[in-house]
Design a protein around this motif. Structure first.
Motif, short mmCIF file in Angstrom:
data_model
loop_
_atom_site.label_atom_id
_atom_site.label_comp_id
_atom_site.label_asym_id
_atom_site.label_seq_id
_atom_site.Cartn_x
_atom_site.Cartn_y
_atom_site.Cartn_z
N PRO A 172 0.84 -1.21 0.00
CA PRO A 172 0.00 0.00 0.00
C PRO A 172 0.87 1.26 0.00
O PRO A 172 1.98 1.26 0.52
N LYS A 173 0.36 2.30 -0.61
CA LYS A 173 0.98 3.62 -0.60
C LYS A 173 2.45 3.60 -1.03
O LYS A 173 3.35 3.94 -0.27
N ILE A 174 2.67 3.23 -2.27
CA ILE A 174 4.01 3.24 -2.83
C ILE A 174 4.31 4.68 -3.26
O ILE A 174 3.51 5.31 -3.94
N GLU A 175 5.46 5.19 -2.88
CA GLU A 175 5.81 6.56 -3.24
C GLU A 175 6.09 6.63 -4.75
O GLU A 175 6.54 5.65 -5.36
N PRO A 176 5.78 7.78 -5.36
CA PRO A 176 5.91 7.90 -6.81
C PRO A 176 7.31 7.58 -7.35
O PRO A 176 7.44 7.02 -8.43
N ARG A 177 8.34 7.93 -6.59
CA ARG A 177 9.71 7.65 -7.04
C ARG A 177 9.92 6.14 -7.22
O ARG A 177 10.49 5.69 -8.21
N LYS A 178 9.44 5.36 -6.28
CA LYS A 178 9.55 3.90 -6.36
C LYS A 178 8.67 3.34 -7.47
O LYS A 178 9.05 2.41 -8.18
N MET A 179 7.47 3.92 -7.59
CA MET A 179 6.54 3.45 -8.63
C MET A 179 7.13 3.67 -10.02
O MET A 179 6.96 2.83 -10.90
N LYS A 180 7.82 4.79 -10.21
CA LYS A 180 8.48 5.04 -11.50
C LYS A 180 9.48 3.92 -11.81
O LYS A 180 9.52 3.41 -12.92
N GLU A 181 10.26 3.57 -10.82
CA GLU A 181 11.25 2.50 -11.00
C GLU A 181 10.57 1.18 -11.35
O GLU A 181 11.00 0.47 -12.26
N TYR A 182 9.49 0.87 -10.65
CA TYR A 182 8.77 -0.38 -10.92
C TYR A 182 8.18 -0.40 -12.33
O TYR A 182 8.20 -1.44 -13.00
N MET A 183 7.68 0.73 -12.78
CA MET A 183 7.10 0.79 -14.12
C MET A 183 8.17 0.63 -15.19
O MET A 183 7.95 -0.04 -16.21
N ILE A 184 9.34 1.21 -14.97
CA ILE A 184 10.43 1.05 -15.93
C ILE A 184 10.88 -0.41 -15.98
O ILE A 184 11.14 -0.95 -17.06
N ARG A 185 10.91 -1.05 -14.83
CA ARG A 185 11.24 -2.47 -14.80
C ARG A 185 10.17 -3.30 -15.52
O ARG A 185 10.49 -4.26 -16.22
N ALA A 186 8.91 -2.93 -15.34
CA ALA A 186 7.82 -3.65 -16.02
C ALA A 186 7.92 -3.48 -17.53
O ALA A 186 7.70 -4.44 -18.29
N VAL A 187 8.27 -2.30 -17.98
CA VAL A 187 8.46 -2.07 -19.41
C VAL A 187 9.60 -2.94 -19.93
O VAL A 187 9.51 -3.56 -21.00
N TYR A 188 10.67 -3.02 -19.17
CA TYR A 188 11.81 -3.84 -19.57
C TYR A 188 11.41 -5.31 -19.65
O TYR A 188 11.79 -6.00 -20.60
N VAL A 189 10.62 -5.76 -18.71
CA VAL A 189 10.13 -7.15 -18.73
C VAL A 189 9.30 -7.38 -19.99
O VAL A 189 9.47 -8.40 -20.69
N GLU A 190 8.43 -6.44 -20.32
CA GLU A 190 7.60 -6.59 -21.53
C GLU A 190 8.45 -6.53 -22.79
O GLU A 190 8.18 -7.24 -23.76
N TYR A 244 2.61 7.68 -18.56
CA TYR A 244 2.18 7.76 -19.97
C TYR A 244 3.08 6.91 -20.86
O TYR A 244 2.60 6.24 -21.78
N LEU A 245 4.38 6.93 -20.62
CA LEU A 245 5.30 6.12 -21.42
C LEU A 245 4.97 4.64 -21.29
O LEU A 245 4.90 3.92 -22.29
N THR A 246 4.73 4.19 -20.07
CA THR A 246 4.39 2.79 -19.86
C THR A 246 3.07 2.44 -20.55
O THR A 246 2.97 1.39 -21.19
N CYS A 247 2.09 3.32 -20.45
CA CYS A 247 0.81 3.08 -21.14
C CYS A 247 1.01 3.03 -22.65
O CYS A 247 0.45 2.15 -23.32
N ASN A 248 1.81 3.95 -23.19
CA ASN A 248 2.05 3.97 -24.63
C ASN A 248 2.72 2.70 -25.11
O ASN A 248 2.42 2.20 -26.21
N LEU A 249 3.62 2.16 -24.31
CA LEU A 249 4.37 0.97 -24.73
C LEU A 249 3.63 -0.33 -24.46
O LEU A 249 3.82 -1.31 -25.19
N CYS A 250 2.80 -0.37 -23.43
CA CYS A 250 2.22 -1.65 -23.00
C CYS A 250 0.74 -1.82 -23.36
O CYS A 250 0.27 -2.95 -23.44
N LEU A 251 0.01 -0.73 -23.53
CA LEU A 251 -1.42 -0.85 -23.82
C LEU A 251 -1.66 -0.70 -25.31
O LEU A 251 -0.88 -0.08 -26.02
N ASN A 252 -2.76 -1.25 -25.77
CA ASN A 252 -3.17 -1.01 -27.15
C ASN A 252 -4.47 -0.21 -27.15
O ASN A 252 -5.07 0.03 -26.11
N ARG A 253 -4.90 0.20 -28.31
CA ARG A 253 -6.08 1.07 -28.44
C ARG A 253 -7.35 0.48 -27.84
O ARG A 253 -8.21 1.20 -27.36
#
Length: 188
Positions: free
Chosen positions: A32-50, A79-88
């Motif tokens: 719960p309550k992940i700080e934005p700085r950590k969330m950014k890191e997690y999203m970049i890692r998720a993009v790398y995994v994808e 937005y970057l993660t959404c652009n790379l991972c989501l489709n229309r």
């Protein structure tokens, strides 16, 4: 993560590292309550995994939530993660459209540009009516970079929903952009 994957000697070893990373990300994102700085890191890692061909669907909702942040860098990563991972046609697009509308009306030109990039990439024909009027207003924005992004996004929307661009208002606005004092807007 990048170093360990780069040092892996086989595809199986790489897959093992990524599967471990996916498990770590799933655990971290449940906190719960992940700080934005950590969330950014997690999203970049998720993009790398994808990017490496593994599934990171569990992170998509967190990417959409990150676009709601006030911090521009966090919003940009979302937005970057959404652009790379989501489709229309992804089911989370309904949640993202409200954020896009809010950011398109933002007084901050950086928020507007981030939203325009996502509009160009993610908006489908059903969502065009929700963003089209705001984008028409952005063609008269004081920042030339916003006008340029808006005309490029409208060009993309014209391919997605050509019937929206056939209005007299749209044609007049585009003609006005062709005569814009800034050459980058004219070229767009």
């Amino acid at each position: 993560l990048v170093k360990s994957i780069g040092e892996s000697r086989s595809k199986q070893e790489e897959d093992k590292i990524i599967i471990g990373e996916v498990q770590v990300l799933k655990t971290k994102l449940k906190e719960p309550k992940i700080e934005p700085r950590k969330m950014k890191e997690y999203m970049i890692r998720a993009v790398y995994v994808e990017m490496l061909g593994h599934n990171a669907d569990f992170a998509h909702i967190h990417a959409v939530k990150l676009t709601h942040e006030k911090n521009f860098l966090a919003k940009r990563v979302g937005y970057l993660t959404c652009n790379l991972c989501l489709n229309r046609d992804h089911e989370l697009m309904l949640l993202l459209i409200n954020t896009l509308q809010r950011d398109l009306n933002s007084p901050n030109h950086l928020d507007i540009c981030a939203a325009l990039t996502s509009v160009s990439r993610l908006v489908n024909s059903e969502m065009v009516p929700a963003v089209f009027p705001t984008m028409m207003k952005l063609l008269g924005h004081q920042q030339e970079y916003v006008r340029k992004k808006a005309i490029m996004a409208l060009h993309r929307l014209q391919k997605v929903a050509p019937e929206q661009m056939e209005t007299h208002e749209a044609r007049q606005a585009i003609r006005k952009c062709v005569c814009d004092p800034d050459p980058s807007v004219m070229a767009a």
